[in-house]
Design an enzyme around this catalytic site. Structure first.
Site, PDB file in Angstrom:
ATOM      1  N   CYS A 121      39.591  46.791  42.975  1.00  0.00           N
ATOM      2  CA  CYS A 121      40.318  45.822  43.806  1.00  0.00           C
ATOM      3  C   CYS A 121      41.853  46.016  43.460  1.00  0.00           C
ATOM      4  O   CYS A 121      42.068  46.113  42.603  1.00  0.00           O
ATOM      5  CB  CYS A 121      39.610  44.492  42.760  1.00  0.00           C
ATOM      6  SG  CYS A 121      40.819  43.789  41.950  1.00  0.00           S
ATOM      7  N   GLU A 122      42.343  46.019  44.903  1.00  0.00           N
ATOM      8  CA  GLU A 122      43.922  45.427  44.220  1.00  0.00           C
ATOM      9  C   GLU A 122      45.176  44.337  43.618  1.00  0.00           C
ATOM     10  O   GLU A 122      46.021  44.931  43.251  1.00  0.00           O
ATOM     11  CB  GLU A 122      44.828  45.784  45.921  1.00  0.00           C
ATOM     12  CG  GLU A 122      44.405  44.338  46.954  1.00  0.00           C
ATOM     13  CD  GLU A 122      45.532  44.869  47.809  1.00  0.00           C
ATOM     14  OE1 GLU A 122      45.438  45.565  48.294  1.00  0.00           O
ATOM     15  OE2 GLU A 122      45.405  43.767  48.830  1.00  0.00           O
ATOM     16  N   HIS A 123      44.072  43.576  43.634  1.00  0.00           N
ATOM     17  CA  HIS A 123      44.944  42.478  42.529  1.00  0.00           C
ATOM     18  C   HIS A 123      44.783  42.846  41.187  1.00  0.00           C
ATOM     19  O   HIS A 123      45.646  42.607  40.120  1.00  0.00           O
ATOM     20  CB  HIS A 123      44.151  41.696  42.779  1.00  0.00           C
ATOM     21  CG  HIS A 123      44.238  40.532  43.751  1.00  0.00           C
ATOM     22  ND1 HIS A 123      43.230  40.519  45.036  1.00  0.00           N
ATOM     23  CD2 HIS A 123      45.296  40.834  45.076  1.00  0.00           C
ATOM     24  CE1 HIS A 123      44.173  40.491  46.010  1.00  0.00           C
ATOM     25  NE2 HIS A 123      45.500  40.368  46.350  1.00  0.00           N
ATOM     26  N   HIS A 124      43.417  43.615  40.727  1.00  0.00           N
ATOM     27  CA  HIS A 124      43.437  43.534  39.206  1.00  0.00           C
ATOM     28  C   HIS A 124      42.908  45.604  39.110  1.00  0.00           C
ATOM     29  O   HIS A 124      42.686  45.115  37.727  1.00  0.00           O
ATOM     30  CB  HIS A 124      42.347  43.106  38.719  1.00  0.00           C
ATOM     31  CG  HIS A 124      42.816  41.490  38.868  1.00  0.00           C
ATOM     32  ND1 HIS A 124      41.420  40.900  39.940  1.00  0.00           N
ATOM     33  CD2 HIS A 124      43.007  40.805  38.374  1.00  0.00           C
ATOM     34  CE1 HIS A 124      42.264  39.665  39.866  1.00  0.00           C
ATOM     35  NE2 HIS A 124      43.005  39.629  39.090  1.00  0.00           N
TER      36      HIS A 124
ATOM     37  N   GLN B 294      37.715  43.235  49.602  1.00  0.00           N
ATOM     38  CA  GLN B 294      36.913  43.346  49.999  1.00  0.00           C
ATOM     39  C   GLN B 294      36.622  43.359  52.443  1.00  0.00           C
ATOM     40  O   GLN B 294      36.161  43.256  53.102  1.00  0.00           O
ATOM     41  CB  GLN B 294      35.098  42.864  49.931  1.00  0.00           C
ATOM     42  CG  GLN B 294      34.255  42.818  49.985  1.00  0.00           C
ATOM     43  CD  GLN B 294      32.597  41.673  49.205  1.00  0.00           C
ATOM     44  OE1 GLN B 294      33.723  41.720  48.160  1.00  0.00           O
ATOM     45  NE2 GLN B 294      31.732  41.467  50.200  1.00  0.00           N
TER      46      GLN B 294
ATOM     47  N   HIS C 199      32.213  41.985  41.750  1.00  0.00           N
ATOM     48  CA  HIS C 199      33.133  42.739  41.582  1.00  0.00           C
ATOM     49  C   HIS C 199      33.985  42.357  39.864  1.00  0.00           C
ATOM     50  O   HIS C 199      33.397  41.380  38.899  1.00  0.00           O
ATOM     51  CB  HIS C 199      34.578  41.513  42.083  1.00  0.00           C
ATOM     52  CG  HIS C 199      34.420  40.947  43.750  1.00  0.00           C
ATOM     53  ND1 HIS C 199      35.672  41.664  44.220  1.00  0.00           N
ATOM     54  CD2 HIS C 199      33.487  41.319  44.337  1.00  0.00           C
ATOM     55  CE1 HIS C 199      35.743  42.226  45.183  1.00  0.00           C
ATOM     56  NE2 HIS C 199      34.503  41.842  46.209  1.00  0.00           N
TER      57      HIS C 199
ATOM     58  N   CYS D 266      36.606  42.125  38.209  1.00  0.00           N
ATOM     59  CA  CYS D 266      37.246  41.107  38.282  1.00  0.00           C
ATOM     60  C   CYS D 266      37.250  39.872  37.590  1.00  0.00           C
ATOM     61  O   CYS D 266      37.506  38.894  36.650  1.00  0.00           O
ATOM     62  CB  CYS D 266      38.315  41.326  38.841  1.00  0.00           C
ATOM     63  SG  CYS D 266      38.138  41.240  40.746  1.00  0.00           S
TER      64      CYS D 266
HETATM   65 ZN    ZN Z   1      40.155  41.151  41.337  1.00  0.00          ZN
END
Ligand code: ZN
Length: 192
Positions: A84-87, A125, A153, A155
């Site tokens: 995931c690009e956020h975490h 996703q 996920h 995260c």
């Molecule tokens: Zn994430």
């Protein structure tokens, strides 16, 4: 993966930064267990993002066959692993893909390969679902394509934001799949 001189240079730089990160996290980078960790992480991250250096459109177009088959083609339960690009934490699960050919089919092994290319990039996703759909629509020009992705996920799970084992489902489609009946046929076939 093959390591060019440029790749090795990047790997070295990444390893340097991961070593800094470990120190900032309070670790002693000179202890035995961590000695090779920065380089291992650098190597792993380059592998897990190798999709940036691959062309999914080319992979699909490299195996197009003219065929007068106009029924649904389904490839289901395609395992994938992404970040995931956020975490920068993993999300992973299964992709199910259906398309209805319009005189052109692709080699069946190419469908999982393009899933892999999009998964091996920093992703969310929803975007991954749409990118796979767009890639198939653009290169094969089918009467319709539908992509369903089910994923867990880390995260969410590791940080306790959401219940463990919760699964996120996304879907996107074109053409013939605008009809509920066609979507139902696909969903019934992947559940059976
Ligand atoms: Zn994430």
């Amino acid at each position: 993966m093959e390591w060019t001189a440029e790749d090795m240079e990047k790997r070295k730089k990444l390893a340097y930064h991961y070593s800094q990160i470990l120190e900032l996290l309070g670790e002693d980078t000179s202890r035995e267990g961590l000695l090779r960790t920065p380089d291992r992480v650098a190597k792993a991250m380059m592998f897990l993002t190798k999709g940036y250096r691959q062309e999914p459109d080319q992979i699909l177009s490299s195996a197009i066959f003219i065929e007068d088959y106009k029924q649904m083609v389904i490839v289901k339960n395609i395992d994938f692993f992404s970040l995931c690009e956020h975490h920068l934490l993993p999300f992973f699960g299964k992709a199910h893909i259906a398309y209805i050919p319009n005189n052109a089919v692709t080699g069946l092994s190419k469908i999982p390969r393009i899933v892999d290319v999009f998964a091996r990039r920093l992703q969310i996703q929803e975007r991954m679902t749409t990118q796979i759909k767009d890639c198939i629509q653009k290169t094969l020009n089918p009467l319709g394509v539908m992509v369903i992705i089910e994923a867990q996920h880390l995260c969410m799970q590791m940080r306790g934001v959401e219940k463990q084992n919760s699964i996120t489902t996304t879907s996107d489609f074109t053409g013939a799949f605008n009809q509920a009946k066609t979507r139902e046929e696909f969903i019934n076939l992947i559940r059976s």
